[in-house]
Design a protein around this motif. Structure first.
Motif, PDB file in Angstrom:
ATOM      1  N   ALA A 167      79.857-101.596 112.134  1.00 47.63           N
ATOM      2  CA  ALA A 167      78.672-101.094 111.442  1.00 47.63           C
ATOM      3  C   ALA A 167      78.478-101.777 110.091  1.00 47.63           C
ATOM      4  O   ALA A 167      77.346-102.107 109.710  1.00 47.63           O
ATOM      5  N   GLU A 168      79.561-102.003 109.378  1.00 51.77           N
ATOM      6  CA  GLU A 168      79.451-102.632 108.052  1.00 51.77           C
ATOM      7  C   GLU A 168      79.000-104.080 108.162  1.00 51.77           C
ATOM      8  O   GLU A 168      78.165-104.550 107.386  1.00 51.77           O
ATOM      9  N   LEU A 169      79.522-104.796 109.147  1.00 53.82           N
ATOM     10  CA  LEU A 169      79.097-106.178 109.359  1.00 53.82           C
ATOM     11  C   LEU A 169      77.632-106.242 109.788  1.00 53.82           C
ATOM     12  O   LEU A 169      76.885-107.138 109.361  1.00 53.82           O
ATOM     13  N   ALA A 170      77.212-105.304 110.630  1.00 51.58           N
ATOM     14  CA  ALA A 170      75.818-105.266 111.059  1.00 51.58           C
ATOM     15  C   ALA A 170      74.900-105.004 109.869  1.00 51.58           C
ATOM     16  O   ALA A 170      73.812-105.597 109.762  1.00 51.58           O
ATOM     17  N   LYS A 171      75.330-104.131 108.971  1.00 52.71           N
ATOM     18  CA  LYS A 171      74.540-103.820 107.774  1.00 52.71           C
ATOM     19  C   LYS A 171      74.387-105.060 106.904  1.00 52.71           C
ATOM     20  O   LYS A 171      73.287-105.372 106.433  1.00 52.71           O
ATOM     21  N   VAL A 172      75.485-105.772 106.671  1.00 55.57           N
ATOM     22  CA  VAL A 172      75.434-106.978 105.843  1.00 55.57           C
ATOM     23  C   VAL A 172      74.525-108.025 106.474  1.00 55.57           C
ATOM     24  O   VAL A 172      73.702-108.656 105.796  1.00 55.57           O
ATOM     25  N   SER A 173      74.652-108.209 107.773  1.00 57.04           N
ATOM     26  CA  SER A 173      73.834-109.197 108.471  1.00 57.04           C
ATOM     27  C   SER A 173      72.353-108.843 108.374  1.00 57.04           C
ATOM     28  O   SER A 173      71.506-109.719 108.134  1.00 57.04           O
ATOM     29  N   ALA A 174      72.022-107.558 108.530  1.00 59.27           N
ATOM     30  CA  ALA A 174      70.624-107.128 108.457  1.00 59.27           C
ATOM     31  C   ALA A 174      70.048-107.332 107.060  1.00 59.27           C
ATOM     32  O   ALA A 174      68.887-107.735 106.904  1.00 59.27           O
ATOM     33  N   GLU A 175      70.845-107.048 106.031  1.00 57.79           N
ATOM     34  CA  GLU A 175      70.367-107.193 104.662  1.00 57.79           C
ATOM     35  C   GLU A 175      70.097-108.657 104.305  1.00 57.79           C
ATOM     36  O   GLU A 175      69.268-108.957 103.442  1.00 57.79           O
ATOM     37  N   LEU A 176      70.791-109.571 104.966  1.00 58.99           N
ATOM     38  CA  LEU A 176      70.610-110.998 104.694  1.00 58.99           C
ATOM     39  C   LEU A 176      69.604-111.657 105.633  1.00 58.99           C
ATOM     40  O   LEU A 176      69.383-112.861 105.558  1.00 58.99           O
ATOM     41  N   SER A 177      68.998-110.871 106.515  1.00 59.56           N
ATOM     42  CA  SER A 177      68.148-111.450 107.561  1.00 59.56           C
ATOM     43  C   SER A 177      66.914-112.167 107.012  1.00 59.56           C
ATOM     44  O   SER A 177      66.364-113.065 107.666  1.00 59.56           O
ATOM     45  N   GLU A 178      66.466-111.788 105.812  1.00 56.32           N
ATOM     46  CA  GLU A 178      65.299-112.443 105.232  1.00 56.32           C
ATOM     47  C   GLU A 178      65.634-113.787 104.602  1.00 56.32           C
ATOM     48  O   GLU A 178      64.733-114.549 104.247  1.00 56.32           O
ATOM     49  N   ASN A 179      66.918-114.040 104.449  1.00 61.46           N
ATOM     50  CA  ASN A 179      67.349-115.327 103.890  1.00 61.46           C
ATOM     51  C   ASN A 179      67.385-116.358 105.020  1.00 61.46           C
ATOM     52  O   ASN A 179      68.165-116.220 105.957  1.00 61.46           O
ATOM     53  N   PRO A 180      66.555-117.407 104.964  1.00 57.15           N
ATOM     54  CA  PRO A 180      66.508-118.376 106.075  1.00 57.15           C
ATOM     55  C   PRO A 180      67.799-119.175 106.228  1.00 57.15           C
ATOM     56  O   PRO A 180      68.000-119.809 107.263  1.00 57.15           O
ATOM     57  N   TYR A 181      68.649-119.138 105.231  1.00 58.77           N
ATOM     58  CA  TYR A 181      69.898-119.899 105.295  1.00 58.77           C
ATOM     59  C   TYR A 181      71.089-119.043 105.725  1.00 58.77           C
ATOM     60  O   TYR A 181      72.210-119.541 105.834  1.00 58.77           O
ATOM     61  N   ALA A 182      70.849-117.764 105.925  1.00 61.79           N
ATOM     62  CA  ALA A 182      71.934-116.858 106.309  1.00 61.79           C
ATOM     63  C   ALA A 182      72.019-116.731 107.826  1.00 61.79           C
ATOM     64  O   ALA A 182      71.006-116.766 108.526  1.00 61.79           O
ATOM     65  N   ALA A 183      73.218-116.590 108.318  1.00 62.22           N
ATOM     66  CA  ALA A 183      73.434-116.443 109.764  1.00 62.22           C
ATOM     67  C   ALA A 183      73.170-115.003 110.193  1.00 62.22           C
ATOM     68  O   ALA A 183      73.297-114.061 109.405  1.00 62.22           O
ATOM     69  N   TRP A 184      72.797-114.850 111.454  1.00 59.77           N
ATOM     70  CA  TRP A 184      72.707-113.514 112.061  1.00 59.77           C
ATOM     71  C   TRP A 184      73.980-113.284 112.861  1.00 59.77           C
ATOM     72  O   TRP A 184      74.390-114.126 113.647  1.00 59.77           O
ATOM     73  N   LEU A 185      74.619-112.138 112.644  1.00 60.54           N
ATOM     74  CA  LEU A 185      75.860-111.826 113.338  1.00 60.54           C
ATOM     75  C   LEU A 185      75.577-111.008 114.589  1.00 60.54           C
ATOM     76  O   LEU A 185      75.048-109.890 114.513  1.00 60.54           O
ATOM     77  N   ASN A 186      75.906-111.574 115.742  1.00 62.14           N
ATOM     78  CA  ASN A 186      75.877-110.831 116.998  1.00 62.14           C
ATOM     79  C   ASN A 186      77.254-110.205 117.187  1.00 62.14           C
ATOM     80  O   ASN A 186      78.266-110.919 117.240  1.00 62.14           O
ATOM     81  N   ILE A 187      77.304-108.896 117.279  1.00 63.80           N
ATOM     82  CA  ILE A 187      78.590-108.191 117.249  1.00 63.80           C
ATOM     83  C   ILE A 187      78.867-107.532 118.596  1.00 63.80           C
ATOM     84  O   ILE A 187      78.064-106.741 119.088  1.00 63.80           O
ATOM     85  N   ASN A 188      80.019-107.876 119.172  1.00 61.78           N
ATOM     86  CA  ASN A 188      80.513-107.226 120.389  1.00 61.78           C
ATOM     87  C   ASN A 188      81.629-106.261 119.995  1.00 61.78           C
ATOM     88  O   ASN A 188      82.641-106.677 119.421  1.00 61.78           O
TER      89      ASN A 188
END
Length: 402
Positions: A167-188
Motif C-alpha cells: 500500500a505504501e509503495l502504491a501511494k508513492v507511485s500514485a503521488e509521482l504519477s504526474e511527473n513524466p520522469y517518474a516510473a509507475w510501480l506495478n505491484i504483485n
C-alpha cells in the motif's frame, strides 16, 4: 549491585531498557547491547523502504537517549552466551569479539522473515528485518522511481508487513504519477493462503482486499513461490512473475543464530522457550520476550507475535524485575489481546476490537495506528518528550515545501 544486560534495541528492548534505567537503584547498572546507533520502530520499516519515513523526528539515538534515561548503550551484536561464567559474547562494529558480564540477561532480538528454504529467496529478495535492510530497500525503490519506465515489484506475503509495504509503495507511485520522469510501480502481492491478513478475522481480510484493489495492487491468493531468481519468481504451478525488485515478507522466525544458544531451550522457529514469568526454562537469570520468545499462557496458548504483545511484556518484565531485585518473587505474564491495526497507506487503516467482533476502518483508524507509535515514544521518552514530538511533527507538515 546488579548488572542487567538487555540484548536488542527494538521496541521491546528499548522500552525495557528505558523503564529499568529510570527505576532501578542507583547502584544497579543497565546496559543495552545493540549494533545499530539509532532506534527505528519496526512496524514502520515499510515506510523507510518506501521513502515516507520521517527520520528526523521518529528515530532515537541510543547513546544520547541512554544518558538521559539511566542506561548505557553498548554498540555490538550478540553472538553467544557463557551461562556458567554469566558472560555475554558479542561482536563489535570493528569485528572484534568481546565479553560482557551480567547478573541478569534479557534477550529481545525480535524475529526475521521466514523464507521456508525457498530456492533463491535469500539471495534475490529484499527483507525488512533490520533498519539497514529497510534503508537498502529504499535505495533500490528510489532508483526504480527515477528510471522513467514502468517497473514491477513482487512482494511475497500478505500479512501486515507485506500488505502495508504494498500500500505504501502504491501511494508513492500514485503521488509521482504526474511527473513524466517518474516510473509507475506495478505491484504483485503474493499470498499462499486464500485471503490477505490470514491470521486476522475474515471481515478484516475482505475490507483490506477491497482497499488494495482500489490501489491497483495485483493481489494473488492461493499462490506459492517455488523458486526465486534475480529478476523473476516462479510459482508452484509454473507461472513466471518477472520483477525489477522483489521483497519477501512471508512468515517469521527467530534468528538462526539464536537456536539453542548457550544450551538454552528453543523451538522449531528458533524462539527461546520461556516460563510464563519470561525466564528461560533452563536458566532463571536469563529472560526473553517479544517475537524471539515462545511465551506460554495458563490456557496452553502462546502469546502472538505482535508489537502490542512485546510492549506489554516489556512493561511487565520491567516492573517484575525491579520487584525481584527487592526480594519479591516473579509474577506470570498474562496477555490480553487488544486487537489488531493495519495501515493501508497514510490515510487509511483497518482495526479489530472486542475480540475481533468489531471491525473499524478509515482515516480516524489511521490516527489510532499513529497513536500506538506515540505510546511507544511515551514509554521510552516520557509524556513531555512525546508531546513535543507531536507538535514538531505537525508544524513540519504544515510548513514543509509541497
Amino acid at each position: 549491585m546488579s548488572r542487567i544486560v538487555i540484548v536488542g534495541g527494538g521496541a521491546a528492548g528499548l522500552e525495557i531498557a528505558s523503564m529499568l534505567g529510570r527505576s532501578v537503584n542507583s547502584q544497579d547498572e543497565v546496559i543495552l547491547v545493540e549494533g545499530e546507533t539509532h532506534h527505528y520502530w519496526k512496524p514502520r520499516f515499510h515506510e523507510i523502504a518506501a521513502g515516507t519515513f520521517d527520520s528526523d523526528l521518529d528515530t532515537i539515538c541510543y547513546f544520547s537517549h541512554g544518558a538521559k534515561n539511566g542506561y548505557m548503550h553498548y554498540q555490538a551484536w550478540m553472538t553467544d552466551v557463557n551461562r556458567a561464567a554469566k558472560q555475554l559474547v558479542v561482536r563489535k562494529p570493528n569485528g572484534e569479539t568481546d565479553t560482557l558480564a551480567y547478573d541478569y540477561l534479557i534477550i529481545a532480538v525480535g524475529a526475521i522473515s521466514n523464507d521456508f528454504a525457498t530456492q533463491g529467496a535469500k539471495e534475490h529478495c529484499l527483507f525488512l528485518d533490520t533498519p539497514e535492510q529497510a534503508r537498502d530497500s529504499w535505495h533500490q525503490i528510489s532508483s526504480l522511481l527515477r528510471s522513467g519506465k514502468d517497473c514491477t515489484v513482487n512482494i511475497v506475503g500478505a500479512g501486515a508487513t507485506g500488505l502495508e509495504l504494498a500500500a505504501e509503495l502504491a501511494k508513492v507511485s500514485a503521488e509521482l504519477s504526474e511527473n513524466p520522469y517518474a516510473a509507475w510501480l506495478n505491484i504483485n502481492l503474493i499470498e499462499a493462503a486464500d485471503r490477505v491478513l490470514p491470521n486476522g478475522p475474515v471481515k478484516m481480510s475482505e475490507q483490506a482486499l477491497l482497499r488494495l484493489e482500489n490501489y491497483q495492487i495485483n493481489v494473488m491468493l492461493n499462490t506459492r513461490i517455488a523458486s526465486v531468481e534475480a529478476d523473476r519468481m516462479t510459482t508452484s504451478d509454473g507461472q513466471v512473475l518477472n520483477a525489477d525488485v522483489q521483497f519477501w515478507a512471508a512468515g517469521i522466525k527467530a534468528p538462526d543464530w539464536l537456536k539453542e544458544i548457550g544450551g538454552l531451550q528453543s523451538n522449531s522457529l528458533n524462539q527461546l522457550v520461556v516460563e510464563q514469568t519470561l525466564a528461560t526454562t533452563f536458566d532463571s537469570a536469563i529472560f526473553a520476550l517479544g517475537d524471539c520468545a515462545a511465551i506460554p499462557q495458563a490456557d496452553g496458548s502462546q502469546v502472538p507475535p505482535k508489537a502490542q504483545a512485546a510492549n506489554r511484556a516489556a512493561v511487565h518484565l520491567a516492573k517484575n524485575l525491579v520487584a525481584h531485585l527487592n526480594g519479591k518473587p516473579l509474577k506470570p505474564f498474562v496477555y490480553n489481546d487488544g486487537g489488531m491495526v493495519v495501515a493501508i497507506g497514510h490515510n487509511f487503516a483497518i482495526s479489530t476490537m472486542m475480540n475481533d467482533r468489531l471491525i473499524l476502518k478509515g482515516r480516524l483508524v489511521r490516527r489510532l495506528y499513529d497513536t500506538i507509535f506515540r505510546l511507544h515514544q511515551k514509554t521510552v521518552s516520557g509524556y513531555l518528550a512525546m508531546s513535543r514530538l507531536i507538535i514538531f511533527k505537525r508544524l513540519k507538515c504544515l510548513f514543509k515545501p509541497a
